[in-house]
Design a protein around this motif. Structure first.
Motif, PDB file in Angstrom:
ATOM      1  N   ASN A 220      -2.044   5.203   1.766  1.00  0.00           N
ATOM      2  CA  ASN A 220      -2.516   6.581   2.209  1.00  0.00           C
ATOM      3  C   ASN A 220      -2.547   7.168   0.971  1.00  0.00           C
ATOM      4  O   ASN A 220      -1.885   7.297   0.203  1.00  0.00           O
ATOM      5  CB  ASN A 220      -1.244   7.212   3.102  1.00  0.00           C
ATOM      6  CG  ASN A 220      -1.810   8.755   3.328  1.00  0.00           C
ATOM      7  OD1 ASN A 220      -2.868   8.983   3.684  1.00  0.00           O
ATOM      8  ND2 ASN A 220      -0.781   9.607   2.607  1.00  0.00           N
ATOM      9  N   ASN A 221      -3.985   7.795   0.550  1.00  0.00           N
ATOM     10  CA  ASN A 221      -4.345   8.565  -0.438  1.00  0.00           C
ATOM     11  C   ASN A 221      -3.665   7.806  -1.835  1.00  0.00           C
ATOM     12  O   ASN A 221      -2.980   8.470  -2.567  1.00  0.00           O
ATOM     13  CB  ASN A 221      -3.682   9.857  -0.402  1.00  0.00           C
ATOM     14  CG  ASN A 221      -4.484  10.815   0.699  1.00  0.00           C
ATOM     15  OD1 ASN A 221      -5.503  10.467   1.004  1.00  0.00           O
ATOM     16  ND2 ASN A 221      -3.660  11.778   1.293  1.00  0.00           N
ATOM     17  N   GLY A 222      -3.743   6.619  -1.912  1.00  0.00           N
ATOM     18  CA  GLY A 222      -3.470   6.002  -3.089  1.00  0.00           C
ATOM     19  C   GLY A 222      -1.902   5.290  -3.096  1.00  0.00           C
ATOM     20  O   GLY A 222      -1.739   4.658  -3.975  1.00  0.00           O
TER      21      GLY A 222
ATOM     22  N   GLN B 279       9.104  -5.549   3.780  1.00  0.00           N
ATOM     23  CA  GLN B 279       9.323  -6.911   3.744  1.00  0.00           C
ATOM     24  C   GLN B 279      10.066  -7.315   5.061  1.00  0.00           C
ATOM     25  O   GLN B 279      10.891  -6.488   5.679  1.00  0.00           O
ATOM     26  CB  GLN B 279      10.270  -7.290   2.593  1.00  0.00           C
ATOM     27  CG  GLN B 279       9.296  -6.477   1.208  1.00  0.00           C
ATOM     28  CD  GLN B 279       8.349  -7.350   0.967  1.00  0.00           C
ATOM     29  OE1 GLN B 279       7.904  -8.638   1.655  1.00  0.00           O
ATOM     30  NE2 GLN B 279       7.611  -7.208  -0.099  1.00  0.00           N
ATOM     31  N   PRO B 280      10.082  -8.685   5.493  1.00  0.00           N
ATOM     32  CA  PRO B 280      10.749  -9.232   6.579  1.00  0.00           C
ATOM     33  C   PRO B 280      12.505  -8.939   6.484  1.00  0.00           C
ATOM     34  O   PRO B 280      13.107  -8.882   7.608  1.00  0.00           O
ATOM     35  CB  PRO B 280      10.416 -10.501   6.468  1.00  0.00           C
ATOM     36  CG  PRO B 280       9.166 -10.731   5.785  1.00  0.00           C
ATOM     37  CD  PRO B 280       9.213  -9.767   4.717  1.00  0.00           C
ATOM     38  N   ASN B 281      12.917  -8.836   5.189  1.00  0.00           N
ATOM     39  CA  ASN B 281      14.330  -8.405   5.198  1.00  0.00           C
ATOM     40  C   ASN B 281      14.779  -7.136   5.038  1.00  0.00           C
ATOM     41  O   ASN B 281      15.916  -6.588   5.074  1.00  0.00           O
ATOM     42  CB  ASN B 281      14.824  -8.856   4.061  1.00  0.00           C
ATOM     43  CG  ASN B 281      14.209  -8.678   2.678  1.00  0.00           C
ATOM     44  OD1 ASN B 281      13.497  -7.717   2.875  1.00  0.00           O
ATOM     45  ND2 ASN B 281      14.698  -8.962   1.628  1.00  0.00           N
ATOM     46  N   GLY B 282      13.844  -6.209   5.547  1.00  0.00           N
ATOM     47  CA  GLY B 282      14.127  -4.843   5.806  1.00  0.00           C
ATOM     48  C   GLY B 282      13.975  -4.022   4.477  1.00  0.00           C
ATOM     49  O   GLY B 282      14.012  -2.724   4.212  1.00  0.00           O
ATOM     50  N   THR B 283      13.573  -4.665   3.236  1.00  0.00           N
ATOM     51  CA  THR B 283      13.544  -3.742   2.078  1.00  0.00           C
ATOM     52  C   THR B 283      12.151  -3.121   1.948  1.00  0.00           C
ATOM     53  O   THR B 283      10.981  -3.743   2.363  1.00  0.00           O
ATOM     54  CB  THR B 283      13.638  -4.555   0.768  1.00  0.00           C
ATOM     55  OG1 THR B 283      12.784  -5.946   0.840  1.00  0.00           O
ATOM     56  CG2 THR B 283      14.990  -5.177   0.756  1.00  0.00           C
ATOM     57  N   VAL B 284      12.067  -2.046   1.011  1.00  0.00           N
ATOM     58  CA  VAL B 284      10.743  -1.537   1.012  1.00  0.00           C
ATOM     59  C   VAL B 284      10.232  -1.244  -0.420  1.00  0.00           C
ATOM     60  O   VAL B 284      11.096  -1.102  -1.125  1.00  0.00           O
ATOM     61  CB  VAL B 284      10.730  -0.082   1.628  1.00  0.00           C
ATOM     62  CG1 VAL B 284       9.524   0.727   1.511  1.00  0.00           C
ATOM     63  CG2 VAL B 284      11.204  -0.260   3.177  1.00  0.00           C
ATOM     64  N   THR B 285       8.820  -1.658  -0.568  1.00  0.00           N
ATOM     65  CA  THR B 285       8.310  -1.424  -2.029  1.00  0.00           C
ATOM     66  C   THR B 285       7.293  -0.553  -1.779  1.00  0.00           C
ATOM     67  O   THR B 285       6.594  -0.526  -0.675  1.00  0.00           O
ATOM     68  CB  THR B 285       7.983  -2.632  -2.747  1.00  0.00           C
ATOM     69  OG1 THR B 285       7.112  -3.333  -1.850  1.00  0.00           O
ATOM     70  CG2 THR B 285       9.176  -3.771  -2.762  1.00  0.00           C
ATOM     71  N   SER B 286       6.807   0.173  -3.053  1.00  0.00           N
ATOM     72  CA  SER B 286       5.790   1.016  -2.984  1.00  0.00           C
ATOM     73  C   SER B 286       5.172   1.208  -4.303  1.00  0.00           C
ATOM     74  O   SER B 286       5.821   1.007  -5.472  1.00  0.00           O
ATOM     75  CB  SER B 286       6.230   2.456  -2.379  1.00  0.00           C
ATOM     76  OG  SER B 286       7.036   3.239  -3.202  1.00  0.00           O
ATOM     77  N   TRP B 287       3.936   1.431  -4.518  1.00  0.00           N
ATOM     78  CA  TRP B 287       3.109   1.900  -5.674  1.00  0.00           C
ATOM     79  C   TRP B 287       2.209   2.571  -5.721  1.00  0.00           C
ATOM     80  O   TRP B 287       1.457   2.721  -4.532  1.00  0.00           O
ATOM     81  CB  TRP B 287       2.911   0.607  -6.539  1.00  0.00           C
ATOM     82  CG  TRP B 287       1.879  -0.481  -5.868  1.00  0.00           C
ATOM     83  CD1 TRP B 287       0.630   0.028  -6.166  1.00  0.00           C
ATOM     84  CD2 TRP B 287       1.718  -1.107  -4.881  1.00  0.00           C
ATOM     85  NE1 TRP B 287      -0.176  -1.173  -5.364  1.00  0.00           N
ATOM     86  CE2 TRP B 287       0.808  -1.757  -4.527  1.00  0.00           C
ATOM     87  CE3 TRP B 287       2.927  -1.757  -4.138  1.00  0.00           C
ATOM     88  CZ2 TRP B 287       0.783  -2.734  -3.526  1.00  0.00           C
ATOM     89  CZ3 TRP B 287       3.005  -2.589  -2.881  1.00  0.00           C
ATOM     90  CH2 TRP B 287       1.734  -3.112  -2.674  1.00  0.00           C
ATOM     91  N   MET B 288       1.569   3.355  -6.442  1.00  0.00           N
ATOM     92  CA  MET B 288       0.347   4.362  -6.451  1.00  0.00           C
ATOM     93  C   MET B 288      -0.994   3.423  -7.256  1.00  0.00           C
ATOM     94  O   MET B 288      -0.707   2.484  -7.797  1.00  0.00           O
ATOM     95  CB  MET B 288       0.399   5.441  -7.244  1.00  0.00           C
ATOM     96  CG  MET B 288       1.569   6.291  -6.660  1.00  0.00           C
ATOM     97  SD  MET B 288       1.429   6.721  -5.021  1.00  0.00           S
ATOM     98  CE  MET B 288      -0.191   7.544  -5.350  1.00  0.00           C
ATOM     99  N   ASP B 289      -2.170   3.757  -6.581  1.00  0.00           N
ATOM    100  CA  ASP B 289      -3.271   3.278  -7.266  1.00  0.00           C
ATOM    101  C   ASP B 289      -3.181   3.300  -8.927  1.00  0.00           C
ATOM    102  O   ASP B 289      -2.758   4.413  -9.336  1.00  0.00           O
ATOM    103  CB  ASP B 289      -4.482   4.016  -6.768  1.00  0.00           C
ATOM    104  CG  ASP B 289      -4.969   3.327  -5.647  1.00  0.00           C
ATOM    105  OD1 ASP B 289      -4.423   2.355  -4.981  1.00  0.00           O
ATOM    106  OD2 ASP B 289      -5.666   4.153  -4.607  1.00  0.00           O
ATOM    107  N   GLY B 290      -3.679   2.298  -9.556  1.00  0.00           N
ATOM    108  CA  GLY B 290      -3.617   2.386 -11.003  1.00  0.00           C
ATOM    109  C   GLY B 290      -2.139   1.919 -11.502  1.00  0.00           C
ATOM    110  O   GLY B 290      -2.060   1.705 -12.677  1.00  0.00           O
TER     111      GLY B 290
END
Length: 249
Positions: free
Chosen positions: A119-121, A127-138
């Protein structure tokens, strides 16, 4: 969020060699897509009439169990929004993506497949183990951190020999399984071994025992024949205490 046009959500469940598009509710800013056209009404075919005052009824499947969402954690994402993670069952997690009080999307990871949304970059992966990762465009995509190998500590055994007041010999051992004392005759013949499970022994009127003093273990020798005089050693072989019993008058 910032885009006020009518949008639909797009989430992608990523499995090995497969990409699945998930149909999501209208109104989210996750991945804009064109509005869906209304179905055409053909001549001579009437549209079914719907009474808006009567809610639709759908009978639940026979034997179905209610879905229980167990809260796991909240993760702050790269753009400042939040992912609230819930456990549904074995290998089944869901993450609600929230911007303030507005829910943008729900990512679903089930059966070992990761779930992806953007969403908006902002890019988010559940992940299947319930962990979350995120990053922005660039920004570089976060890479899974390899498990750090911790070399097990190998504790070496140390020992010291001391001559006792009764002319016997004690070998004080600080080993992998704790401290122990081996009592021998001067010719090397082993008489007894004491440790925290068997902390004392009696030999010909003399008592030998291990005593714990806080974190320290002491080796105590008591002369039962001589009225109770005693000697206390640490496991470096040093005489640290000595007690002499006054003779009876």
């Amino acid at each position: 969020m910032r885009n006020t046009r009518r949008t639909t959500l797009r989430s992608v469940a990523v499995a090995a060699g497969a990409v699945t598009l998930l149909a999501l509710p209208v109104g989210s800013a996750f991945a804009d897509s064109p509005a869906v056209a209304e179905p055409e009404v053909l001549p001579g075919i009437e549209q079914p009439s719907v009474d808006p005052s009567v809610p639709p009824t759908t009978a639940p499947p026979v034997g179905s169990k209610p879905v229980v969402r167990t809260y796991v954690t909240a993760v702050k994402l790269a753009d400042g929004s939040v992912a609230k993670v819930y456990r549904i069952g074995s290998n089944h997690y869901e993450a609600d993506i929230l911007a303030g009080s507005t829910k943008l999307d729900t990512l679903v990871s089930k059966g070992g497949a990761a779930s992806y949304g953007q969403n908006n970059g902002l890019h988010v992966v559940l992940q299947p183990n319930g962990t979350v990762t995120s990053w922005m465009d660039g920004s570089p995509k976060p890479q899974p951190q390899p498990k750090r190998y911790v070399k097990p500590e190998i504790r070496k055994e140390s020992s010291v020999r001391i001559a006792l007041p009764d002319w016997r010999v004690a070998k004080l051992v600080d080993g992998t399984h704790g401290k122990r004392a081996e009592i021998s005759r001067p010719d090397g013949r082993l008489l007894a071994v004491i440790d925290p499970e068997r902390p004392s022994t009696y030999q010909d009127g003399w008592t030998y025992k291990l005593v714990r003093d806080g974190k320290r273990v002491k080796f105590v020798v008591i002369d039962g024949k001589g009225g109770g005089n005693s000697w206390v050693y640490d496991f470096n072989g040093r005489l640290i205490e000595k007690y002499t019993v006054a003779p009876a008058r």
